[in-house]
Write a protein that holds these residues in place. Sequence first.
Motif, PDB file in Angstrom:
ATOM      1  N   ASN A 131      76.451  80.534  34.119  1.00  0.00           N
ATOM      2  CA  ASN A 131      76.383  79.244  34.813  1.00  0.00           C
ATOM      3  C   ASN A 131      77.380  78.252  34.223  1.00  0.00           C
ATOM      4  O   ASN A 131      78.021  77.493  34.956  1.00  0.00           O
ATOM      5  N   ARG A 132      77.526  78.279  32.901  1.00  0.00           N
ATOM      6  CA  ARG A 132      78.493  77.387  32.254  1.00  0.00           C
ATOM      7  C   ARG A 132      79.902  77.731  32.703  1.00  0.00           C
ATOM      8  O   ARG A 132      80.699  76.850  33.044  1.00  0.00           O
ATOM      9  N   ARG A 133      80.225  79.025  32.750  1.00  0.00           N
ATOM     10  CA  ARG A 133      81.557  79.447  33.176  1.00  0.00           C
ATOM     11  C   ARG A 133      81.830  79.073  34.629  1.00  0.00           C
ATOM     12  O   ARG A 133      82.927  78.629  34.962  1.00  0.00           O
ATOM     13  N   ILE A 134      80.838  79.264  35.485  1.00  0.00           N
ATOM     14  CA  ILE A 134      81.002  78.895  36.901  1.00  0.00           C
ATOM     15  C   ILE A 134      81.247  77.403  37.019  1.00  0.00           C
ATOM     16  O   ILE A 134      82.123  76.962  37.776  1.00  0.00           O
ATOM     17  N   ARG A 135      80.489  76.604  36.296  1.00  0.00           N
ATOM     18  CA  ARG A 135      80.657  75.153  36.328  1.00  0.00           C
ATOM     19  C   ARG A 135      82.062  74.764  35.856  1.00  0.00           C
ATOM     20  O   ARG A 135      82.723  73.922  36.474  1.00  0.00           O
TER      21      ARG A 135
END
Length: 67
Positions: free
Chosen positions: A50-54
């Motif tokens: 999720n952090r990478r997608i954000r």
Amino acid sequence: MAENIENNGCSQRDNAEHEGYVKRQVIQSDMKKEAVCAETFRAILYKDNNRRIRELRQTREHQELMA
């Protein structure tokens, strides 16, 4: 049916059944630990993904604004 009696007064059969029970408990405990570790690992991966997608979305938005 004659059973061999050990020094502690327990039959060999009872002792073997107890050892089998203890082994099952250890295996079940190990399986529970593995399940908890796997769930924790999935949660970490999910959070990291999720952090990478954000970060990717923010980068793309920034690139679109600069274009």
